[in-house]
Design an enzyme around this catalytic site. Structure first.
Site, PDB file in Angstrom:
ATOM      1  N   HIS A  41       0.846  -1.190   0.000  1.00  0.00           N
ATOM      2  CA  HIS A  41       0.000   0.000   0.000  1.00  0.00           C
ATOM      3  C   HIS A  41       0.879   1.237   0.000  1.00  0.00           C
ATOM      4  CE1 HIS A  41      -3.083   2.928   1.237  1.00  0.00           C
ATOM      5  NE2 HIS A  41      -3.955   2.045   0.793  1.00  0.00           N
ATOM      6  N   ASP A  66      -7.793  -4.005  -1.098  1.00  0.00           N
ATOM      7  CA  ASP A  66      -8.246  -4.162  -2.486  1.00  0.00           C
ATOM      8  C   ASP A  66      -8.196  -5.618  -2.929  1.00  0.00           C
ATOM      9  OD1 ASP A  66      -8.673  -1.364  -3.022  1.00  0.00           O
ATOM     10  OD2 ASP A  66      -6.511  -1.136  -3.023  1.00  0.00           O
TER      11      ASP A  66
END
Length: 429
Positions: free
Chosen positions: A306, A363
């Site tokens: 991330h 995600d």
């Protein structure tokens, strides 16, 4: 610690105050920089620039912390629900029992869209992207509620908030029904926010639709985990557009358009596209990971690591449990989901990815969950938008309520041609 920063330019010294937040974040207030020095800062992508003071969301990427109004996301995920979390973000405190009941009641009175808007969908091709429809439809709401257009404050803002939270799932579900040629399914206000959306998406008038509790639970969590995430691209867009004095509908429409960008809201969609690629190439996830490690051109591991969270994504820890529970209870047989689970297992055991802290993020799991529920690929970013809506609203409200708000107007450093004169066409050769 010093409470001022010293800047030396051309032999002159300037002092600028250091601002400290409630979590000890520190920033240099350069609001008078140009006035005092004639200089501006240059910061591509605003990586080091704070655009506002905000009391909504606290994020610490190094420690893996995410809090809404001071409350850890882990506690909200375990005890709260999406509407309560929305109230917290927008109004700053958890609602009392009466406030919670009134908020839900008032919101459900605004879940239906105006009947004239049904014809709005006829103006789009059947294969129109749902995000294009969503952004357009939200902007169109300002034409149906024109009394709110020029007054984005107070009571009228409250109505805009309720209408947006109530209608966005309906608008989204109708866009899906349009794409597959099925009749629209109207909202059922007795259902929860997530269950109502699932029924509008997958129900048909010809038969009863039963909401899968595991799917409802997973969707509720995803909406909550996506509800706000500080000053990201789409949130900054909402604030920037809103700073011009526009209405909430227009600002949210702009935020949806920003979220549509493949570098922002489309990450979970790219996870599934990656899984499809692995499947097309034989289904060997470990072989794909080796290609990632060898840095082969065009080979990227999506849904891992991330930009902000440097150790772990606290949202991924929460949603992984919901993902495992959903797949177990639904008993789905899907080769892509099998590839995803094997890919996750292999990556978490591989020193290459562990050392680089390339762990599965929210995600990765959200893409798996959406596929398991039956959400089509082009609706993934729409789901993100529904979840992010209360955060956008909260940020807009905080901005318009602040006495310090100014219309957004970034500066630039000009690098074009210096002064030159117009050359008539006949003399240009």
């Amino acid at each position: 610690m010093p409470n001022t920063a010293i800047l030396e330019v051309d032999g002159k010294r300037y002092e600028f105050p250091i601002i400290e937040g409630s979590e000890n974040e520190r920033g240099i207030d350069i609001s008078n920089l140009r006035k005092e020095t004639g200089l501006i800062t240059l910061d591509n992508g605003y990586m080091n620039t704070g655009s506002c003071l905000s009391a909504i969301t606290y994020l610490d990427g190094e420690k893996g912390i995410l809090r809404y109004r001071g409350i850890p996301i882990e506690e909200l995920a375990e005890h709260s629900n999406f509407l309560e979390t929305s109230y917290l973000l927008i109004y700053g405190e958890l609602p009392t029992k009466k406030q919670s009941e009134d908020f839900r009641t008032n919101l459900t009175r605004h879940t239906m869209i105006h009947e004239d808007m049904k014809r709005f969908y006829d103006g789009f091709p059947r294969d129109a992207h749902p995000m294009a429809i969503l952004s357009s439809a939200v902007n169109t709401l300002s034409t149906f509620y024109q009394e709110e257009e020029s007054q984005p404050h107070g009571r009228k803002l409250t109505y805009s908030i309720l209408r947006l939270l109530g209608k966005l799932p309906t608008i989204a579900a109708f866009s899906y029904k349009k794409s597959i040629g099925q009749p629209f399914v109207y909202p059922t206000n007795s259902l929860t926010y997530s269950a109502n959306f699932l029924k509008m998406m997958f129900g048909v008038p010809a038969e009863e639709y039963e909401v899968n509790p595991a799917a409802e639970h997973a969707l509720r969590l995803l909406f909550m985990l996506h509800a706000d995430h500080e000053q990201n691209c789409s949130t900054s867009t909402v604030r920037l557009v809103g700073s011009a004095g526009t209405n909430l509908y227009a600002a949210i429409s702009a935020g949806i358009a920003a979220l549509w960008g493949h570098l922002h809201g489309g990450a979970n969609q790219r996870v599934v596209e990656m899984l499809k690629r692995i499947q097309a190439e034989g289904g060997d996830g470990e072989k794909f990971l080796e290609r990632v490690k060898n840095r082969e051109e065009g080979v990227r591991l999506m849904g891992f690591g991330h930009r902000v969270y440097k150790n772990f994504d606290p949202r991924a820890t929460i949603i992984k449990k919901a993902c495992d529970n959903l797949l177990s209870k639904m008993g789905i047989s899907d080769p892509l989901l099998d590839i995803a689970m094997k890919l996750e297992e292999a990556a978490l055991k591989d020193d290459y990815f562990v050392e680089r802290k390339l762990y599965p993020n929210v995600d990765f799991y959200s893409g798996i969950i959406y596929r398991a529920i039956g959400i089509p690929l082009n609706m993934f970013t729409v789901m993100f938008a529904i979840g992010r809506l209360p955060g956008w609203i909260a940020q807009f409200k905080e901005m318009v309520d602040s006495p310090d708000t100014k219309i957004g107007r970034p500066r630039q450093v000009y690098t074009g041609p210096v002064h030159r004169h117009y050359v008539p066409l006949a003399e240009r050769g």
